[in-house]
Motif scaffolding. Structure first.
Motif, PDB file in Angstrom:
ATOM      1  N   ASP A  13      38.749  42.854  39.617  1.00 22.21           N
ATOM      2  CA  ASP A  13      39.707  42.623  40.702  1.00 22.21           C
ATOM      3  C   ASP A  13      39.063  41.818  41.845  1.00 22.21           C
ATOM      4  OD1 ASP A  13      41.958  42.758  42.353  1.00 22.21           O
ATOM      5  OD2 ASP A  13      41.621  44.835  42.944  1.00 22.21           O
ATOM      6  N   ILE A  19      39.197  43.787  35.216  1.00 21.45           N
ATOM      7  CA  ILE A  19      38.131  44.783  35.380  1.00 21.45           C
ATOM      8  C   ILE A  19      37.577  44.791  36.798  1.00 21.45           C
ATOM      9  CG2 ILE A  19      35.836  45.525  34.586  1.00 21.45           C
ATOM     10  CD1 ILE A  19      38.043  46.018  32.536  1.00 21.45           C
ATOM     11  N   ALA A  74      42.434  47.395  42.805  1.00 24.93           N
ATOM     12  CA  ALA A  74      42.870  47.515  41.414  1.00 24.93           C
ATOM     13  C   ALA A  74      41.753  47.296  40.403  1.00 24.93           C
ATOM     14  CB  ALA A  74      44.008  46.533  41.154  1.00 24.93           C
ATOM     15  N   ALA A  75      40.487  47.435  40.818  1.00 21.83           N
ATOM     16  CA  ALA A  75      39.395  47.268  39.859  1.00 21.83           C
ATOM     17  C   ALA A  75      39.557  48.258  38.709  1.00 21.83           C
ATOM     18  CB  ALA A  75      38.050  47.470  40.553  1.00 21.83           C
ATOM     19  N   ALA A  76      39.372  47.761  37.488  1.00 22.30           N
ATOM     20  CA  ALA A  76      39.442  48.577  36.276  1.00 22.30           C
ATOM     21  C   ALA A  76      40.803  49.238  36.067  1.00 22.30           C
ATOM     22  CB  ALA A  76      38.315  49.620  36.254  1.00 22.30           C
ATOM     23  N   ASP A  77      41.832  48.659  36.666  1.00 27.88           N
ATOM     24  CA  ASP A  77      43.198  49.147  36.423  1.00 27.88           C
ATOM     25  C   ASP A  77      43.634  48.673  35.039  1.00 27.88           C
ATOM     26  OD1 ASP A  77      45.825  49.912  36.488  1.00 27.88           O
ATOM     27  OD2 ASP A  77      46.468  48.268  37.790  1.00 27.88           O
ATOM     28  N   ARG A  96      36.140  49.002  44.412  1.00 27.16           N
ATOM     29  CA  ARG A  96      37.573  49.210  44.561  1.00 27.16           C
ATOM     30  C   ARG A  96      38.338  47.975  44.115  1.00 27.16           C
ATOM     31  NH1 ARG A  96      35.880  52.643  48.869  1.00 27.16           N
ATOM     32  NH2 ARG A  96      36.644  54.729  48.416  1.00 27.16           N
ATOM     33  N   GLY A  97      37.805  46.792  44.429  1.00 23.72           N
ATOM     34  CA  GLY A  97      38.477  45.541  44.080  1.00 23.72           C
ATOM     35  C   GLY A  97      39.288  45.011  45.236  1.00 23.72           C
TER      36      GLY A  97
END
Lengths: 383, 383
Positions: free
Chosen positions: A306, A304, B236-239, B231-232
């Protein structure tokens, strides 16, 4: 209307707080820097500085003379002006750490308690822990201005325990309300452990972006994102009880099952780690199963947010030599993008340290609150 | 060394950027405010203002005369000095939105494409979309200074598509590299849709803390935390492809299965929503199953970040009348703490709008970058 005097006094109070803020944020500073940071005139700054030194909020320091001419005077905040206590109130123990206003640790104390202990007894133990910390540090207990408490369960923004599975008599407790004579604040234990890691962890400044895996007798997750502890709208960020497929208690049981039944509950996990360290096959398998359960929970948080980093913290971080490798292996299997994995160096004191940080922040906020009156002269515990 | 002239010119460039920043951040402002915000002297500010007006970066505005005396002059940034294009490059369509430098939308265009289209054809369609947007807005295409692109899949910080399941020929594409004559940036579509919601959503300022559920032909999640798009570390945040038990494609299929086989793929979901709206039982059941799958994914993100708000965005937000109720019901079942649930009003243009916001930010950063030389005179597209 006689308001001229009142305005003058009000202005003076605002100036005092502006100067105090400038000195606190910059460490020992020279007058010119304070003038620049506070936006006040030099005369006003010098007047306020002299008054704050007299009232023992600041210390004037004599710098080493490096060149010719009169060395510029510098000032530092008197971090030893007051103290705060950080508490870790759990089902099986109450820990405390005493720090000065800058977070330097002067004492720590631990009292065993039992899950079935009554609410007021548990809070009474917390009072004892504060008193013993002060005694150990050689500080009058009256100079402990503020208390921060970390505790198990979901804690709302007022410091009330909304839910606590580990302590039967705990839900509904407003923890700060118990500490009537002091400024008091409370929050969830795992979140405060993450705060401690951010403030005190390695590298010196602490990581600004991490998922914190709080592993020990109690287990939890917490997030520090872009330098800020993420509490969440209900104080429930990373509260894993809301997720399916995560079974902390069962995971702990893997460790307990490989040590003799007569080992006291609080020592079981440590014994299992020791056996794994010695190469015991059953113990190593138990550690792997435990690591797998932790990794499943951590992988969800990683997917979630990253993060750059996963920190293994809590008392089990001292078993990083046997735990970190299987944890990393499981994360590598579960996560498409694996952050750096690292163990905390704060050990079992992490929650108390984070609670002390929370208390320091509360003192700081109150000191700099412009709606409050003049700063007192430091002879009493008044704040 | 002849550096006096160079220093003067350098100082002047820095002053220009300081004044431009003050005007941009504060909207139409008077000279006195610019003096205060920029920290420059009045004479320097007036010189710079006059130069920036001559070179068409600022506009001098005549305020309505309210009292006696000469009204104070005020200045605004000329948001129409340049334009940016926001693109949404998907498997089935390429959308574009043209905005001025403050984000006002002047045109939008949509071209159908196919998943199996070659990379350079898809990017060629993007060029066409930009040209058509400019034509629709009546703006020379040379004045489109920057391009932002949102696209399906995982996009790294350089704008390279790391993975894209929906488009066979897409992984490995560095999207900004295609737009050689313009400032160009790219990011993941769902993240940009969330950015658009934060900038343009209701209430006017947009929500500062939300899980954004991007629901449409493409599906995804994104986070805005404390006012910032997350963004992470790997972008890849929330990917959600990193999570188990989440099956976007299957969820979409529930909707497709209740409409006749001869309905074109892009219209199927809309037809299913329409049937549900008309009370068709099979369609209502399909919408519930779809809502359940969305809720499972969203609930995971909610458990981790504990947001104030969940926003249903993307093209399916136009079906909020039939989708919001079952979604909210499922979330209430799955989440111990349910945030406010709300539908976006940006509809299918959300990704292009967010991409335009990203491009505006890139222009803004470059305009205010102190390492760059003098601001040009605005007669060409040069930036």
């Amino acid at each position: 209307m006689g308001s001229d005097g009142a305005d003058q006094s009000r202005l003076r109070q605002l100036n005092e707080r502006a100067v105090l803020a400038a000195v606190r944020s910059a460490g020992p500073v020279r007058v010119a820097q304070i003038v620049e940071q506070s936006g006040l005139g030099r005369t006003a700054v010098e007047e306020v500085l002299s008054s704050l030194v007299t009232r023992r909020w600041l210390v004037e320091e004599s710098p080493a003379i490096r060149g010719r001419g009169r060395p510029a005077r510098s000032y530092r905040f008197r971090a030893e002006a007051g103290y705060v206590a950080g508490l870790d109130i759990g089902a099986y123990s109450v820990r405390g750490a005493l720090t000065d206003l800058d977070g330097r640790v002067l004492a720590s104390v631990r009292h065993p308690v039992a899950p079935e202990m009554r609410r007021d007894e548990r809070l009474g133990t917390a009072d004892q822990v504060i008193a013993e910390c002060a005694r150990e540090a050689g500080v009058p207990v009256s100079r402990v201005w503020a208390v921060g408490a970390g505790t198990t369960g979901l804690v709302d923004t007022t410091g009330t325990v909304v839910r606590a599975n580990a302590i039967p008599d705990w839900a509904g407790t407003n923890v700060p309300a118990h500490f009537t004579t002091r400024l008091a604040v409370a929050d969830n234990d795992s979140q405060l452990a993450a705060l401690a890691e951010q403030r005190h962890g390695t590298p010196a400044a602490g990581p600004a972006d991490m998922v914190f895996l709080h592993a020990g007798r109690r287990t939890g997750l917490a997030l520090v994102l872009d330098g800020q502890l993420r509490r969440g709208a209900f104080g429930a960020a990373a509260d894993m009880s809301a997720l399916r497929g995560v079974a902390w208690e069962a995971a702990l049981q893997y460790l307990h099952d490989v040590v003799p039944a007569d080992v006291p509950p609080l020592d079981k996990a440590e014994r299992a780690f020791a056996a794994a360290r010695d190469g015991d096959r059953a113990a190593r398998a138990a550690v792997r199963r435990y690591a797998h359960a932790m990794a499943v929970a951590a992988a969800t948080a990683i997917a979630i947010v990253d993060p750059r980093l996963l920190v293994l913290g809590g008392s089990f971080s001292r078993a990083a030599d046997v735990l970190l490798e299987p944890l990393t292996a499981e994360l590598t299997r579960l996560c498409p993008r694996v952050p750096e994995v690292r163990a905390s160096e704060l050990g079992a004191l992490c929650v108390a340290l984070g609670a002390a940080s929370l208390a320091q922040d509360a003192v700081h906020t109150r000191l700099l609150d412009p709606t409050r009156g003049a700063l007192p002269t430091l002879t009493s515990r008044s704040l």
